[in-house]
Design an enzyme around this catalytic site. Sequence first.
Site, PDB file in Angstrom:
ATOM      1  CD  GLU A 144       7.663  -0.571   8.579  1.00  0.00           C
ATOM      2  OE1 GLU A 144       7.963   0.554   8.109  1.00  0.00           O
ATOM      3  OE2 GLU A 144       6.642  -1.194   8.237  1.00  0.00           O
ATOM      4  CG  ASP A 152       0.366  -4.080   2.136  1.00  0.00           C
ATOM      5  OD1 ASP A 152       0.146  -4.785   3.140  1.00  0.00           O
ATOM      6  OD2 ASP A 152       1.308  -3.277   2.063  1.00  0.00           O
ATOM      7  CG  ASP A 199      -0.355  -0.136   2.533  1.00  0.00           C
ATOM      8  OD1 ASP A 199       0.886  -0.194   2.619  1.00  0.00           O
ATOM      9  OD2 ASP A 199      -1.109  -0.197   3.521  1.00  0.00           O
ATOM     10  CB  SER A 200       4.548   1.695   0.150  1.00  0.00           C
ATOM     11  OG  SER A 200       4.817   0.506  -0.577  1.00  0.00           O
TER      12      SER A 200
END
Length: 282
Positions: free
Chosen positions: A194, A95, A56-57
Amino acid sequence: MSTTDKTVIDARPKRQATAKNIAEMKGTTPIVCLTAYITPMAARLDKHCDLLLVGDSVGMVLYGMESTLGVDLETMIRHGRAVCRGAKQALVVIDMPFGTYEESKEQAFRNAARALSETGAGAVKLEGGLEMAETVKFLSNRGIPVLGHVGLMPQSVHAHGGYAARGRSEDEWQPIINDAKAIADAGAFAVVLEGVAEPLAREVTASVPCPVIGIGASNACDGQILVTEDMLGLFAINPKFVKRFAEIGRDIEGAIEGYSREVRSRAFPGEEHTYKMRKVSG
């Protein structure tokens, strides 16, 4: 190329990888993962990666959004199709965007099933720990492979007050460890970890049976993932955890500057780029 390097490359699946293939890489060859959003880039990455994430980046990288929160399912499906057209060997993971899986496990299944059936991808990724374990189990039991995501979770940026790394003091460790264990026990084939301190990354990786894929979580993890455009140096801002393996942004600017200069001086297009009249026979 060394003998060791050749062995690593030759060991990769000769057919499209599955979630099961990735799960079996725990503790063996480090898992190579990058993001992909378009067909030509996916085709280039596919030769070298075990897993391609349609992240989704994409909202920030391609659409100039300030966060991932504005990305919708239709956008993810559109880019998922594009990546699947280019990927022949790596596992493609989609995502799940914010708001498409948190409401209920039934909502998550409905949207995840749509994402896989309309793209041809092999798995979905969703963020969350203990609170998402029931959903991960529900999806996994119904044939939808799930890649988890714990630690720093970009979709929770407002709740956590920004993108600061997590687990930099030991009193923050246990909730993150519990999250990773819950997602792994629920059936996730791997977990993205992350933005955490190296000792915590090592602890999480040792604590769960599935692969832990790090981003900003040190080389203690079972694999690594980066946003491809960050790694290639497309943007001026460079996060601490990113190593630039190229300076594509600088090269692009140089090429555009050269194009602009030649257009204004009429050096381009030259004779070699110009169509000539055909000779009339007879």
